[in-house]
Design a protein around this motif. Sequence first.
Motif, PDB file in Angstrom:
ATOM      1  N   SER A   1      34.506  33.364  41.673  1.00  0.00           N
ATOM      2  CA  SER A   1      35.394  32.816  42.698  1.00  0.00           C
ATOM      3  C   SER A   1      35.258  33.628  43.975  1.00  0.00           C
ATOM      4  N   GLU A   2      35.334  32.952  45.116  1.00  0.00           N
ATOM      5  CA  GLU A   2      35.327  33.647  46.394  1.00  0.00           C
ATOM      6  C   GLU A   2      36.689  34.262  46.714  1.00  0.00           C
ATOM      7  N   GLN A   3      37.701  33.893  45.952  1.00  0.00           N
ATOM      8  CA  GLN A   3      39.034  34.427  46.191  1.00  0.00           C
ATOM      9  C   GLN A   3      39.115  35.882  45.722  1.00  0.00           C
ATOM     10  N   ARG A   4      39.656  36.718  46.606  1.00  0.00           N
ATOM     11  CA  ARG A   4      39.909  38.113  46.274  1.00  0.00           C
ATOM     12  C   ARG A   4      41.387  38.390  46.524  1.00  0.00           C
ATOM     13  N   ALA A   5      41.907  39.406  45.864  1.00  0.00           N
ATOM     14  CA  ALA A   5      43.314  39.739  46.069  1.00  0.00           C
ATOM     15  C   ALA A   5      43.542  41.192  45.682  1.00  0.00           C
ATOM     16  N   THR A   6      44.514  41.800  46.320  1.00  0.00           N
ATOM     17  CA  THR A   6      44.894  43.178  46.030  1.00  0.00           C
ATOM     18  C   THR A   6      45.144  43.356  44.535  1.00  0.00           C
ATOM     19  N   GLY A   7      44.511  44.373  43.958  1.00  0.00           N
ATOM     20  CA  GLY A   7      44.769  44.709  42.563  1.00  0.00           C
ATOM     21  C   GLY A   7      44.052  43.854  41.550  1.00  0.00           C
ATOM     22  N   LEU A   8      43.157  42.974  41.998  1.00  0.00           N
ATOM     23  CA  LEU A   8      42.340  42.177  41.088  1.00  0.00           C
ATOM     24  C   LEU A   8      40.884  42.569  41.263  1.00  0.00           C
ATOM     25  N   VAL A   9      40.188  42.769  40.157  1.00  0.00           N
ATOM     26  CA  VAL A   9      38.791  43.162  40.261  1.00  0.00           C
ATOM     27  C   VAL A   9      38.064  42.748  38.986  1.00  0.00           C
ATOM     28  N   SER A  10      36.804  42.412  39.132  1.00  0.00           N
ATOM     29  CA  SER A  10      35.938  42.175  37.977  1.00  0.00           C
ATOM     30  C   SER A  10      35.114  43.428  37.728  1.00  0.00           C
ATOM     31  N   VAL A  11      34.791  43.680  36.470  1.00  0.00           N
ATOM     32  CA  VAL A  11      34.001  44.857  36.110  1.00  0.00           C
ATOM     33  C   VAL A  11      32.867  44.441  35.185  1.00  0.00           C
ATOM     34  N   PHE A  12      31.827  45.275  35.159  1.00  0.00           N
ATOM     35  CA  PHE A  12      30.587  44.930  34.495  1.00  0.00           C
ATOM     36  C   PHE A  12      30.123  46.107  33.641  1.00  0.00           C
ATOM     37  N   ASN A  13      29.665  45.821  32.438  1.00  0.00           N
ATOM     38  CA  ASN A  13      29.152  46.882  31.566  1.00  0.00           C
ATOM     39  C   ASN A  13      27.738  47.244  32.044  1.00  0.00           C
ATOM     40  N   ALA A  14      27.717  47.931  33.208  1.00  0.00           N
ATOM     41  CA  ALA A  14      26.474  48.123  33.946  1.00  0.00           C
ATOM     42  C   ALA A  14      26.102  49.591  34.036  1.00  0.00           C
TER      43      ALA A  14
ATOM     44  N   LEU B   1      42.179  31.035  40.012  1.00  0.00           N
ATOM     45  CA  LEU B   1      41.241  31.475  41.048  1.00  0.00           C
ATOM     46  C   LEU B   1      40.181  30.391  41.147  1.00  0.00           C
ATOM     47  N   GLN B   2      39.971  29.893  42.344  1.00  0.00           N
ATOM     48  CA  GLN B   2      39.108  28.730  42.548  1.00  0.00           C
ATOM     49  C   GLN B   2      37.693  28.959  42.038  1.00  0.00           C
ATOM     50  N   ALA B   3      37.127  27.919  41.471  1.00  0.00           N
ATOM     51  CA  ALA B   3      35.734  27.951  41.015  1.00  0.00           C
ATOM     52  C   ALA B   3      34.826  27.586  42.177  1.00  0.00           C
ATOM     53  N   ASN B   4      34.757  28.470  43.185  1.00  0.00           N
ATOM     54  CA  ASN B   4      33.966  28.186  44.390  1.00  0.00           C
ATOM     55  C   ASN B   4      32.925  29.262  44.652  1.00  0.00           C
TER      56      ASN B   4
ATOM     57  N   PRO C   1      32.844  48.213  38.776  1.00  0.00           N
ATOM     58  CA  PRO C   1      32.784  47.102  39.752  1.00  0.00           C
ATOM     59  C   PRO C   1      31.441  47.067  40.464  1.00  0.00           C
ATOM     60  N   GLN C   2      31.177  45.968  41.121  1.00  0.00           N
ATOM     61  CA  GLN C   2      30.023  45.851  42.008  1.00  0.00           C
ATOM     62  C   GLN C   2      30.498  45.998  43.448  1.00  0.00           C
ATOM     63  N   ARG C   3      29.605  46.514  44.280  1.00  0.00           N
ATOM     64  CA  ARG C   3      29.942  46.646  45.701  1.00  0.00           C
ATOM     65  C   ARG C   3      29.890  45.281  46.381  1.00  0.00           C
ATOM     66  N   ARG C   4      30.804  45.117  47.341  1.00  0.00           N
ATOM     67  CA  ARG C   4      30.727  43.912  48.155  1.00  0.00           C
ATOM     68  C   ARG C   4      29.399  43.899  48.928  1.00  0.00           C
ATOM     69  N   PRO C   5      28.847  42.714  49.199  1.00  0.00           N
ATOM     70  CA  PRO C   5      29.466  41.399  49.059  1.00  0.00           C
ATOM     71  C   PRO C   5      29.483  40.849  47.644  1.00  0.00           C
ATOM     72  N   ASN C   6      28.948  41.586  46.654  1.00  0.00           N
ATOM     73  CA  ASN C   6      29.002  41.144  45.269  1.00  0.00           C
ATOM     74  C   ASN C   6      30.362  41.501  44.674  1.00  0.00           C
ATOM     75  N   GLY C   7      30.477  41.348  43.368  1.00  0.00           N
ATOM     76  CA  GLY C   7      31.687  41.760  42.677  1.00  0.00           C
ATOM     77  C   GLY C   7      32.848  40.799  42.798  1.00  0.00           C
ATOM     78  N   GLN C   8      32.560  39.493  42.927  1.00  0.00           N
ATOM     79  CA  GLN C   8      33.662  38.536  42.995  1.00  0.00           C
ATOM     80  C   GLN C   8      34.434  38.494  41.670  1.00  0.00           C
ATOM     81  N   ASN C   9      35.697  38.084  41.767  1.00  0.00           N
ATOM     82  CA  ASN C   9      36.451  37.791  40.551  1.00  0.00           C
ATOM     83  C   ASN C   9      35.827  36.589  39.855  1.00  0.00           C
ATOM     84  N   PHE C  10      36.245  36.349  38.614  1.00  0.00           N
ATOM     85  CA  PHE C  10      35.769  35.183  37.881  1.00  0.00           C
ATOM     86  C   PHE C  10      36.772  34.042  38.021  1.00  0.00           C
ATOM     87  N   ALA C  11      36.248  32.843  38.234  1.00  0.00           N
ATOM     88  CA  ALA C  11      37.110  31.671  38.354  1.00  0.00           C
ATOM     89  C   ALA C  11      37.886  31.488  37.053  1.00  0.00           C
TER      90      ALA C  11
END
Length: 759
Positions: free
Chosen positions: A570-583, A469-472, A610-620
């Motif tokens: 990463s700005e890349q998102r994809a079905t079934g991929l998500v980042s989560v936070f101990n929040a 996943l791109q580091a962008n 997860p975070q709500r969009r526009p946040n919550g990007q995956n990690f590069a």
Amino acid sequence: MLVQEFSQVTRGNKTITTQSDLVVVGGGLAGLCCAIAAARDGITVTLVQDRPVLGGNASSEVRLWTLGATSHMGNNNRWSREGGIIDEILVENMYRNKEGNTLIFDTILLEKVVSEKNITLLLNTSVYDVKKSDPNTISQVVAFCSQNSTTYELNADLFCDASGDGIVGFQAGAAFRMGAETVEEFGELFAPDIAYGELLGHTIYFYSKNVGAPVKYVAPEFALKDITKIPRYKVLNDKDFGCRLWWLEYGGRRDTIHESEDIKWELWKVVYGVWDYIKNSGEFPDAENLTLEWVGTIPGKRESRRFEGHYMIKQQDLVLQSQFDDAVSFGGWAVDLHPSDGVYDSKPGCTQYHSKGVYQIPMSTMISKNINNLFLGGRLISATHVAFGSTRVMATTALSGQAVGYGAAQCIKNKIKPAQLLEQNQIKELQQTLSLNGQSIPGIAIDKEANLLSSASISSSSTFKLDYLQANGKWFKLEIGVAQLLPLEAHTKYDYTFSFSAEKETTIQVDLRTSERLGSYTPDAILETKTLELQAGEQEISFSFDSVLTEKQYAFITFLPNELVSIRQSEQRATGLVSVFNAVNKAVNNLGKQTPPDNMGLDSFEFWIPQRRPNGQNFALTVSPAIELYSTENITNGFVRPYLGTNAWAASVSDANPKMTFEWNETKEIKNIKLFFDTDYDHAMESSLMGHPESVMPFCTRGYKISDQNGNVVYETKANHQTINTVELSESIKTNTLVVEFESSNSDIPVSVFEIFIS
């Protein structure tokens, strides 16, 4: 001109007598979804609603947002938004009304019902009498419409009581309960005592508006004068309105059916007193230009009667995620109980405890154990008071309502009684009908054998394999723990690389975690821990774990907090991929970790959300070997959302013209093609008050066309925003090949589809 002479006898109302297969009493989301499901499955339905609009507590009359298992995205239930008809409604509401205007939501609900030719809708019509043909069978309900002075005698083979208070079940003599069970009856350790209270109360909301000039307010005489009678009055402010003030609750010590009008008056007293305090106390100078725009005229009810079915779901079923042979829907809201004194109580407005995952709800909770042609819908299904604390929320009741609707249609078609749906052959048929219509019963897949596509050779122009996943994206400071959720293959060792920035030389801990309960998303099993050495500045760090998964499932690549370190997104998102936070999400009693009192029968665990969009990007990241996330085999595996894996096919991000080709060894006759797209089941889609960033979910395929073996286009659209697309061809086609060509609309998100079902 009409002139009628004096009559010595009383006149009767105009009376209309009807016959339908199913009468649904109650036009909240449960009754509405029940009626639509039954009508779509080919039976005639009369939907009776005692209010001028549909939606119940979600309507413009009450204005509560629709929620269910996603719980404001504040729990560990990934990809858990309810499917089928309620999903169709919420997705449509996002498309037309992402700002959450309840008046617009009203129109969407009305449109969905009136577009079904098999539904007769009666608004402003109250059922007040029930007739029986024998002690265990309802033959007719009688209702009156105040707006046209008409009495309706509604005859049917089957009835669904989704009225909330259970007017049909009560008058029919069905067994019911009101109040809380004792600990001893079902062994529910969370059962409340009398001091806490046995019933949840009602709430009335208000809306305020800034008019740009000072507005004075003189409270009515009946308004609450002493604001200190509300122990939590110090948390009141001039910013919150609507259902954010859900805790303005009263009535849990009263008869929530027969004293509902008295409860309403007390709530008006509270609401107008609260507004008087906000406007005139001097504590809120910013309120000078605010006016009171709207106050509810009917309360939002939480609890009254609960009826006894063939099974009564209880606390342990929710917490332990009990498995039922007759599972037809699911829930996932917290066990959410409120002190019966409501707004006048010094205790917190609610006590919420979450389960580690979604739980199944069986059909046996939705069929009266006494009345042999009565289904139970909405909040009055067969549940204990404790379990009701979770099953009562609207998206959960809508899902159960859909199960009842399709179940009723199956009863009519197969000439059986509701209880016979619990037989093995009948319940399997119902589960398949529900699954094919998006219900997503946990663990139950669509039958591959019924799908013509299962016998086809499937190829695609490309398949996305996760190798990086791109580091962008931005840098995220590790003030809290974070994790990348990845579906990993069993018995496979992966090498990972992530990008970090450290303020100085330091270390960071990374864990490989999974869920103790297969198919859940609480990272409570730590398989291995590593310590990574970081130098000052930006760097890429590679590592691997010696431990491997014994079963295919989602795993958490988990980084613990270190305020000296940031991780690249990463700005890349994809079905079934998500980042989560101990929040933390205080709205649902999530403080980062759930630690219930001992001996309450509840789990302790961390929240990774997860975070709500526009946040919550995956990690590069880079990963080797590449993870095979999106095999073409997924589109016939019967699952239409992520579960153990992505369950989707996705094209390569670089594929400008993605397509799938299906080839059979012989000619097939095709009439229907059903496609299941990704409208982000992780997004809560609250129906009102809360705004959302998009009208169309970013993973959803907007445009595609389907062609036969000769290149003839049999269907095309460029403006899809819905989860399920049912392509019903006007005439069957005979072909040995189908080609589906998709439009790619986002360079950072690959085109994807969960399932294609052809018949």
